[in-house]
Scaffold this motif. Sequence first.
Motif, mmCIF file in Angstrom:
data_model
loop_
_atom_site.group_PDB
_atom_site.id
_atom_site.type_symbol
_atom_site.label_atom_id
_atom_site.label_comp_id
_atom_site.label_asym_id
_atom_site.label_seq_id
_atom_site.Cartn_x
_atom_site.Cartn_y
_atom_site.Cartn_z
ATOM 1 N N ASP A 110 0.885 -1.159 0.000
ATOM 2 C CA ASP A 110 0.000 0.000 0.000
ATOM 3 C C ASP A 110 0.927 1.213 0.000
ATOM 4 O O ASP A 110 2.032 1.169 0.563
ATOM 5 N N TYR A 111 0.468 2.313 -0.612
ATOM 6 C CA TYR A 111 1.321 3.496 -0.649
ATOM 7 C C TYR A 111 0.488 4.761 -0.511
ATOM 8 O O TYR A 111 -0.543 4.922 -1.175
ATOM 9 N N GLY A 112 0.939 5.655 0.361
ATOM 10 C CA GLY A 112 0.317 6.959 0.526
ATOM 11 C C GLY A 112 1.375 7.984 0.897
ATOM 12 O O GLY A 112 2.549 7.652 1.123
ATOM 13 N N GLU A 113 0.975 9.247 0.976
ATOM 14 C CA GLU A 113 1.892 10.332 1.309
ATOM 15 C C GLU A 113 1.217 11.300 2.266
ATOM 16 O O GLU A 113 0.010 11.500 2.207
ATOM 17 N N ILE A 114 2.035 11.918 3.119
ATOM 18 C CA ILE A 114 1.540 12.961 4.001
ATOM 19 C C ILE A 114 2.629 14.021 4.143
ATOM 20 O O ILE A 114 3.819 13.692 4.237
ATOM 21 N N THR A 115 2.232 15.279 4.138
ATOM 22 C CA THR A 115 3.161 16.378 4.347
ATOM 23 C C THR A 115 3.033 16.839 5.791
ATOM 24 O O THR A 115 1.957 17.216 6.245
ATOM 25 N N LEU A 116 4.150 16.808 6.514
ATOM 26 C CA LEU A 116 4.142 17.191 7.922
ATOM 27 C C LEU A 116 4.406 18.681 8.102
ATOM 28 O O LEU A 116 3.977 19.288 9.067
ATOM 29 N N ALA A 117 5.162 19.260 7.175
ATOM 30 C CA ALA A 117 5.467 20.689 7.200
ATOM 31 C C ALA A 117 5.706 21.108 5.758
ATOM 32 O O ALA A 117 5.701 20.278 4.846
#
Length: 201
Positions: free
Chosen positions: A51-58
């Motif tokens: 599974d693959y996803g992305e998140i921007t923390l800053a």
Amino acid sequence: MAEHVILFAGPMGAGKTTAIETLSETAVVRTEAANTDRETADKDTTTVALDYGEITLAADEKVRLYGVPGQQRFDFMWTILKERAEGMVLLVNNDAADPIGEMLHFLDEFRDLYDKGGVIVAATRSDVASTPSVADYSAALSERRPDLIVPVFTVDPREESQMRTVLMTLVANIEMRSMFAVANPTAAASASAPARDGVSA
């Protein structure tokens, strides 16, 4: 932009895909097939590649989230994906037959990720089974692997705030290790992680 690669590992049905879907800001790439092992996990499908996803923390920090298959027969994907990973969220299902045994098994399989960055244990379904407790997991870790310092949380993988806490804790551990390695290159190989923090989310 700084990037981190984090694995979500653990046995089938522990909530890896759900956790990534909860965190990801992009549509999650899923590779699933019909589940033929209903005795282990009563669900229609199971991850067979990733599974693959992305998140921007800053503004300048992105995390790439990879979920690995939970079944041992797909362990070739474990080898491929952990090459790039800096750390791991290890999810275990609290109402499984032997969740502590499963935790220790996956820690052994992914031991090098602890050395590279860090590991966090996140126990799911504690609302269904109240034991083992965070203290039970921590005690088992201390007994079996006294060399490892691993934070333990209880989480609902559907709850964004809980999963963000787990992810931010892991990223902070990775960044602290990285800074320590730059400042103390000779001591970095034998350095220990920050103290264990048993937390019930």
